[in-house]
Scaffold this active site. Structure first.
Site, PDB file in Angstrom:
ATOM      1  N   GLU A 194       0.843  -1.228   0.074  1.00  0.00           N
ATOM      2  CA  GLU A 194      -0.040   0.097   0.081  1.00  0.00           C
ATOM      3  C   GLU A 194       0.744   1.242  -0.147  1.00  0.00           C
ATOM      4  OE1 GLU A 194      -3.022  -1.791   3.137  1.00  0.00           O
ATOM      5  OE2 GLU A 194      -2.662   0.251   3.092  1.00  0.00           O
TER       6      GLU A 194
ATOM      7  N   CYS B 108       1.922  -5.405  16.371  1.00  0.00           N
ATOM      8  CA  CYS B 108       1.522  -4.444  17.262  1.00  0.00           C
ATOM      9  C   CYS B 108       0.004  -4.763  17.460  1.00  0.00           C
ATOM     10  CB  CYS B 108       1.770  -3.039  16.779  1.00  0.00           C
ATOM     11  SG  CYS B 108       3.521  -2.751  16.769  1.00  0.00           S
TER      12      CYS B 108
ATOM     13  N   CYS C  51      -3.073   2.166   7.944  1.00  0.00           N
ATOM     14  CA  CYS C  51      -2.137   1.388   8.569  1.00  0.00           C
ATOM     15  C   CYS C  51      -2.619  -0.113   8.258  1.00  0.00           C
ATOM     16  CB  CYS C  51      -2.188   1.408  10.083  1.00  0.00           C
ATOM     17  SG  CYS C  51      -2.005   3.171  10.579  1.00  0.00           S
TER      18      CYS C  51
ATOM     19  N   HIS D  66       3.642   4.319  21.890  1.00  0.00           N
ATOM     20  CA  HIS D  66       2.287   4.070  22.178  1.00  0.00           C
ATOM     21  C   HIS D  66       2.212   3.071  23.555  1.00  0.00           C
ATOM     22  CE1 HIS D  66       1.809   4.784  18.184  1.00  0.00           C
ATOM     23  NE2 HIS D  66       2.474   3.634  17.431  1.00  0.00           N
TER      24      HIS D  66
ATOM     25  N   CYS E 186      -2.641  -2.721  15.296  1.00  0.00           N
ATOM     26  CA  CYS E 186      -2.397  -2.141  13.663  1.00  0.00           C
ATOM     27  C   CYS E 186      -2.391  -3.453  12.782  1.00  0.00           C
ATOM     28  CB  CYS E 186      -0.819  -1.930  13.588  1.00  0.00           C
ATOM     29  SG  CYS E 186      -0.054  -1.680  11.866  1.00  0.00           S
TER      30      CYS E 186
HETATM   31  N1  SAH Z   1       5.641   0.716  10.292  1.00  0.00           N
HETATM   32  C1  SAH Z   1       5.730   2.106  10.655  1.00  0.00           C
HETATM   33  C2  SAH Z   1       4.713   3.005  10.526  1.00  0.00           C
HETATM   34  C3  SAH Z   1       3.212   2.722  11.039  1.00  0.00           C
HETATM   35  S1  SAH Z   1       1.746   3.638  10.491  1.00  0.00           S
HETATM   36  C4  SAH Z   1       5.852   1.861  12.453  1.00  0.00           C
HETATM   37  O1  SAH Z   1       5.496   0.984  12.992  1.00  0.00           O
HETATM   38  O2  SAH Z   1       6.397   2.835  12.981  1.00  0.00           O
HETATM   39  C5  SAH Z   1       1.996   5.106  11.393  1.00  0.00           C
HETATM   40  C6  SAH Z   1       1.477   4.989  12.912  1.00  0.00           C
HETATM   41  O3  SAH Z   1       0.288   4.618  13.015  1.00  0.00           O
HETATM   42  C7  SAH Z   1       2.510   4.340  13.605  1.00  0.00           C
HETATM   43  O4  SAH Z   1       2.807   4.739  14.703  1.00  0.00           O
HETATM   44  C8  SAH Z   1       1.477   3.243  14.154  1.00  0.00           C
HETATM   45  O5  SAH Z   1       2.213   2.455  15.157  1.00  0.00           O
HETATM   46  C9  SAH Z   1       0.263   3.779  14.039  1.00  0.00           C
HETATM   47  N2  SAH Z   1      -0.943   2.812  14.245  1.00  0.00           N
HETATM   48  C10 SAH Z   1      -1.060   1.501  13.584  1.00  0.00           C
HETATM   49  N3  SAH Z   1      -2.218   1.106  13.724  1.00  0.00           N
HETATM   50  C11 SAH Z   1      -2.839   2.123  14.168  1.00  0.00           C
HETATM   51  C12 SAH Z   1      -4.338   2.141  14.266  1.00  0.00           C
HETATM   52  N4  SAH Z   1      -5.118   1.034  14.029  1.00  0.00           N
HETATM   53  N5  SAH Z   1      -4.696   3.379  14.753  1.00  0.00           N
HETATM   54  C13 SAH Z   1      -3.893   4.492  15.048  1.00  0.00           C
HETATM   55  N6  SAH Z   1      -2.578   4.523  14.738  1.00  0.00           N
HETATM   56  C14 SAH Z   1      -2.098   3.277  14.280  1.00  0.00           C
END
Ligand code: SAH
Length: 351
Positions: free
Chosen positions: A98, A122, A342, A225, A125
């Site tokens: 994506e 995570c 995400c 987080h 995510c």
């Molecule tokens: N792979 C990278 C970027 C991920 S997307 C990383 O993990 O750092 C950008 C941000 O959105 C990251 O901080 C990720 O942890 C967060 N994220 C992932 N899923 C999410 C969700 N369902 N709601 C809000 N933030 C989310």
């Protein structure tokens, strides 16, 4: 079983400018041809060697014989009401990745993936749900940017920023990532300023330390987080390998060495991370650290039970952090109506 239509030729977008000069000189061409080829690919949006009008037919044919230069297959393209545009690309081996175009009032950002899938799992995510397949090549990273840039230009919005915040852990694919970002940053390439490029990580400490040694002024974002070790263990399994306190220490060191501020991403989940307890713990952990805290409202993913706090709760959380001397802003969600957050698109294409 997947049918693997394996790529035979090297993709020319795996080459830095210097490597292309070397290749061209090796076949008896002048080095300025590399500037022309780079211009066609990265500035004029050529998707084939036959488009490179100022090259001889002979050189076009030679390049086509030695290299690949194709657009990605677009499996899906979704445009949200706020014009956020989400691409799902189908790669040569049918891996799906994506990329997102995010136009806002002040910038035009491309959100780019570094891996097909994610190993880190995570607990909020969507990217980790389907597991991990492979690293993306330099060319696969750069090509996403080319597609998003082309789309942005259709809206007369030149691309201004790159966030490496798609699927995957950037520092797990360090070499390809850095090579791609050098091409994206180069004035011969896509020419996005280093300060407009952000690398996000789940907190892979060796990657943070390595980046500190590069002569490359990119921005670093840490997916924090959790507010302490136990809370981060629950949400991010990677914390068992790179624990909260060690991560914060590595970030302090990074800021000291590079003189650059780090952005911490912090998810707001009702009763989990958006609590008074969390504010107190963050206040303690971030004492003396000059940073930005990017608060991200939890974007619901059906596989998880979390809830998004109310607007009032989130603003109160932000204000408490600010009162504690931690600069915090709440990120506005974009493209929710197309599941643009995400890894949701890739995940829904797999199930
Ligand atoms: N792979 C990278 C970027 C991920 S997307 C990383 O993990 O750092 C950008 C941000 O959105 C990251 O901080 C990720 O942890 C967060 N994220 C992932 N899923 C999410 C969700 N369902 N709601 C809000 N933030 C989310």
């Amino acid at each position: 079983m997947k049918i693997r239509n394996l790529q035979q030729k090297q993709d020319i977008r795996n080459l830095t400018y210097e490597e292309l000069v070397q290749y061209l000189e090796g076949i008896g061409e002048k080095s300025f041809r590399a500037t022309q080829v780079f211009e066609w690919i990265y500035k004029k949006g050529a998707w084939g060697f036959e488009d490179m009008k100022n090259l001889s037919k002979e050189l076009q044919d030679r390049l086509a014989q030695d290299f690949e230069l194709k657009p990605n297959t677009i499996a899906q393209k979704l445009v949200a009401e706020d014009t956020t545009t989400k691409f799902l690309f189908d790669l040569y081996d049918h891996e799906k990745i994506e990329s997102v175009l995010i136009p806002t009032a002040t910038r035009t950002t491309a959100c780019i993936s570094s891996q097909a899938g994610c190993k880190f799992g995570c607990k909020f995510c969507a990217s980790g749900i389907g597991g991990w397949s492979r690293n993306l090549t330099c060319a696969e990273i750069v090509t996403q940017v080319l597609h998003v840039k082309e789309e942005a230009l259709k809206h007369k919005r030149p691309l201004s920023n790159i966030v490496m915040m798609g699927t995957g852990e950037n520092f797990d694919n360090y070499e390809n990532l850095l090579k791609a970002l050098r091409i994206i940053n180069s004035d011969k390439g896509i020419n996005i300023g280093a300060r407009h490029i952000t690398i996000s990580t789940v907190g892979v400490i060796p990657g943070i330390q390595q980046l500190a040694k590069e002569d490359f002024q990119v921005e670093l974002a840490i997916s924090l987080h959790g507010y302490d070790n136990p809370s981060r263990n629950v949400l991010m399994p990677v914390n068992r390998k790179y624990p909260f306190d060690e991560l914060i220490a590595a970030c302090r060191e990074y800021s000291k060495t590079t003189k650059r501020q780090i952005t911490f991403e912090y998810i707001l989940i009702k009763d989990v991370t958006c609590t008074e307890n969390a504010v107190q713990a963050l206040k303690k952990a971030f004492k003396g650290i000059i940073c930005k805290m990017n608060l991200i409202p939890y974007n619901p993913v059906s596989e998880f039970d979390h809830k998004t706090p109310s607007g009032k709760e989130m603003m109160a959380f932000r204000d408490s952090l600010e009162d504690a001397g931690i600069h915090a802003t709440i990120r506005t969600p974009r493209g929710r109506d197309v599941g643009a957050a995400c890894g949701q698109l890739r995940h829904s294409a797999q199930v």
